[in-house]
Scaffold this motif. Sequence first.
Motif, PDB file in Angstrom:
ATOM      1  N   ILE A 111       1.131  -1.129  -0.469  1.00  0.00           N
ATOM      2  CA  ILE A 111       0.042  -0.230  -0.223  1.00  0.00           C
ATOM      3  C   ILE A 111       1.179   1.015  -0.113  1.00  0.00           C
ATOM      4  O   ILE A 111       0.827   2.381  -0.413  1.00  0.00           O
ATOM      5  N   LYS A 112       1.773   1.132   1.095  1.00  0.00           N
ATOM      6  CA  LYS A 112       2.705   2.532   0.735  1.00  0.00           C
ATOM      7  C   LYS A 112       3.507   2.441  -0.356  1.00  0.00           C
ATOM      8  O   LYS A 112       3.765   3.574  -1.050  1.00  0.00           O
ATOM      9  N   ARG A 141      -6.407  -0.953  -0.135  1.00  0.00           N
ATOM     10  CA  ARG A 141      -6.748  -1.588   1.329  1.00  0.00           C
ATOM     11  C   ARG A 141      -8.040  -1.968   1.561  1.00  0.00           C
ATOM     12  O   ARG A 141      -8.506  -2.354   0.239  1.00  0.00           O
ATOM     13  N   MET A 152     -12.229  -2.237   6.471  1.00  0.00           N
ATOM     14  CA  MET A 152     -11.296  -1.958   7.863  1.00  0.00           C
ATOM     15  C   MET A 152     -12.521  -3.267   8.910  1.00  0.00           C
ATOM     16  O   MET A 152     -11.624  -2.533  10.261  1.00  0.00           O
ATOM     17  N   HIS A 200      -7.534  -6.517   5.077  1.00  0.00           N
ATOM     18  CA  HIS A 200      -6.944  -5.030   5.632  1.00  0.00           C
ATOM     19  C   HIS A 200      -6.579  -4.083   4.851  1.00  0.00           C
ATOM     20  O   HIS A 200      -6.388  -3.495   4.338  1.00  0.00           O
ATOM     21  N   ARG A 201      -4.930  -4.529   5.209  1.00  0.00           N
ATOM     22  CA  ARG A 201      -3.810  -3.559   4.355  1.00  0.00           C
ATOM     23  C   ARG A 201      -2.799  -5.029   3.419  1.00  0.00           C
ATOM     24  O   ARG A 201      -2.119  -4.409   3.060  1.00  0.00           O
ATOM     25  N   GLN A 209      -1.481  -7.123   0.098  1.00  0.00           N
ATOM     26  CA  GLN A 209      -1.121  -6.847  -1.258  1.00  0.00           C
ATOM     27  C   GLN A 209      -2.296  -7.464  -1.693  1.00  0.00           C
ATOM     28  O   GLN A 209      -2.724  -7.080  -2.682  1.00  0.00           O
TER      29      GLN A 209
END
Length: 211
Positions: free
Chosen positions: A123-124, A130, A133, A140-141, A143
């Motif tokens: 994500i970053k 994502r 939640m 959630h986060r 790939q």
Amino acid sequence: MKKAILATKVGMTQIFNEDGVLTPVTVLSAGPCVVTQVKTEEKDGYSAVQVGFSDIREKLVNKPRKGVFDKAGVSYKRYIREFRFENSAEYNVADEIKATVFEAGDKVDATAIAKGKGFQGAIKRLGQSRGPMAHGSKFHRHQGSNGACSTPSRVFKGKGMPGHMGGKQITVQNLEVVKVLADENVILVKGAVPGPKKALVTIKETVKAGK
């Protein structure tokens, strides 16, 4: 290419022009760079100007580089780089290249090593989306899917994955020189330049000029 210089990144600030318009700028401590060697077609097979930048103590210089500086008759430098100027023959050993080689309005390319950000998720690192939640999604986060099942039974090369982020050479093209402070050897460039503070930045005449 006719103009280039080495600089260190001081940081970012903002200035106002005569009309009161605010411009974010990166402050670069540019030069002076000293010519340590002039490469020629006859002797070296190509034309270039070798320059040194940032004074250091003699004990910090290895013997090969020390010989270069002693032969040129200049003080010891931390960095050595080559520029393939179109007018390389016009330079002489011990000549100085100062910040005044550029002027306000010039377009330049800035090259530096980007800040290292360590191991980061997809994500970053890659801007992937994502999952929901909410508590029950259990995604959630991450790939996401890596590929199909039995066909092709592998993950394609280039698939976005978590990994090392930053720490690579980055070039930002077509930046504008806002102001040159000749007495302080400082160049103010509009916008952001790669690298952390004190990073070595190579400023060159842009390759996009006239486009």
